[in-house]
Design an enzyme around this catalytic site. Structure first.
Site, PDB file in Angstrom:
ATOM      1  N   ALA A 239      47.187 -19.268  53.659  1.00  0.00           N
ATOM      2  CA  ALA A 239      46.182 -18.884  52.530  1.00  0.00           C
ATOM      3  C   ALA A 239      46.514 -19.094  51.314  1.00  0.00           C
ATOM      4  CB  ALA A 239      45.882 -17.153  52.945  1.00  0.00           C
ATOM      5  N   LYS A 240      45.842 -19.089  50.150  1.00  0.00           N
ATOM      6  CA  LYS A 240      46.231 -19.091  48.924  1.00  0.00           C
ATOM      7  C   LYS A 240      47.270 -18.361  48.441  1.00  0.00           C
ATOM      8  CE  LYS A 240      41.817 -20.558  46.733  1.00  0.00           C
ATOM      9  NZ  LYS A 240      40.536 -19.715  46.872  1.00  0.00           N
TER      10      LYS A 240
END
Ligand code: GLU
Length: 276
Positions: A239-240
């Site tokens: 994920a980011k």
């Protein structure tokens, strides 16, 4: 002949997970002298942005992925979704739902695995229709599943039994999105002759619904190959927050897209800041 596709939504920029999925779908087609198609899933008019489409095309070219034929945009396909919706309506499988999101959240049973809350069926049995009130169209899942009977699909060659009831009465159309993801993806995969769907494991649950829609609309069932998702250094889904940059950032910084694609194929994933 094998036909695969990559079907991104232009609601943001592509990340490593998208690149991985696109590479797997591309390579599956190329290995077999098949076709690799590109479809832009831009039916959500409020979240899709034209500038993201340009970026997606540039990202894929940078990774060395060439697609066959014209790029299909779902926003050009609305009449096909309207036809499919009409067919389901004629089968008596759709009903209008007037509930707001807040009402559903308050009334719903919580869905397994932290998925979207299951719709509690509030509007399913309303005696009166109110076409002027804001509404969406939901599939009466119990009735639809009973009509279709038992269903299966193959995933990596393994036989999976479809359990569409677990998804509840899914939304198939809204005022601001004339077809839902479920409806558009099912109609288009058949229309484009996709034989093999290669996509992330996060969409496995949706396949129960897609399989049912195929049966109801008399569409063929492709083979499915849901793949594992890339993980960050802590083992959770990439994920980011893991510091993985968008593909466009890497491209603009002069990174080598072909080398990145080779690393993804080989399972060596350069995650970015958190894992240099
Ligand atoms: N458009 C979907 C997404 O970007 C993927 C659709 C699919 O592969 O079925 O998540």
């Amino acid at each position: 002949m094998i036909v695969t596709r990559f079907a991104p939504s232009p609601t943001g920029r592509l990340h490593l997970g998208h690149a991985y999925s696109a590479i797997l779908a591309h390579d599956a087609a190329r290995r077999d002298d098949g076709r690799f198609l590109l479809r832009i899933e831009d039916i959500d008019g409020t979240r899709s942005r034209p500038e993201h489409i340009e970026t997606i095309l540039a990202d894929l070219a940078w990774l060395g992925l060439e697609w066959d034929g014209a790029v299909v945009r779902q926003s050009d396909r609305l009449p096909a979704y309207a036809d499919a919706l009409e067919r389901l309506r004629a089968l008596g499988l759709l009903y209008r739902c007037y509930c707001t999101r807040a009402e559903i959240a308050a009334a719903s049973l919580s869905a397994p695995h932290g998925a979207e809350p299951l719709y509690p069926g509030t509007c399913r049995t309303l005696a009166m229709a109110h076409p002027d009130r804001p509404h969406c169209w939901r599939l009466d899942m119990a009735r639809a599943a009973a009509l279709a009977g038992p269903l299966h699909w193959t995933d990596h060659g393994q036989r999976i039994t479809a359990d569409p009831l677990a998804a509840g009465d899914v939304v198939l159309a809204r005022k601001d999105a004339p077809a839902s993801y479920h409806l558009a993806v099912t109609v288009d995969d058949a229309w484009q002759g996709v034989t093999d769907i290669v996509r992330g494991q996060d969409l496995f649950a949706a396949t129960h619904v897609h399989r049912l829609l195929q049966a109801l609309l008399d569409l063929p069932t492709p083979r499915y190959h849901h793949h594992a998702l890339l993980t960050g250094p802590d083992g959770s889904r990439l994920a980011k927050r893991h510091g993985a940059p968008a593909l466009a950032d890497m491209r603009e910084e002069g990174a080598d897209g072909l080398a990145l694609a080779m690393n993804l194929r080989a399972g060596r994933v350069p995650i970015g800041a958190a894992d240099p």
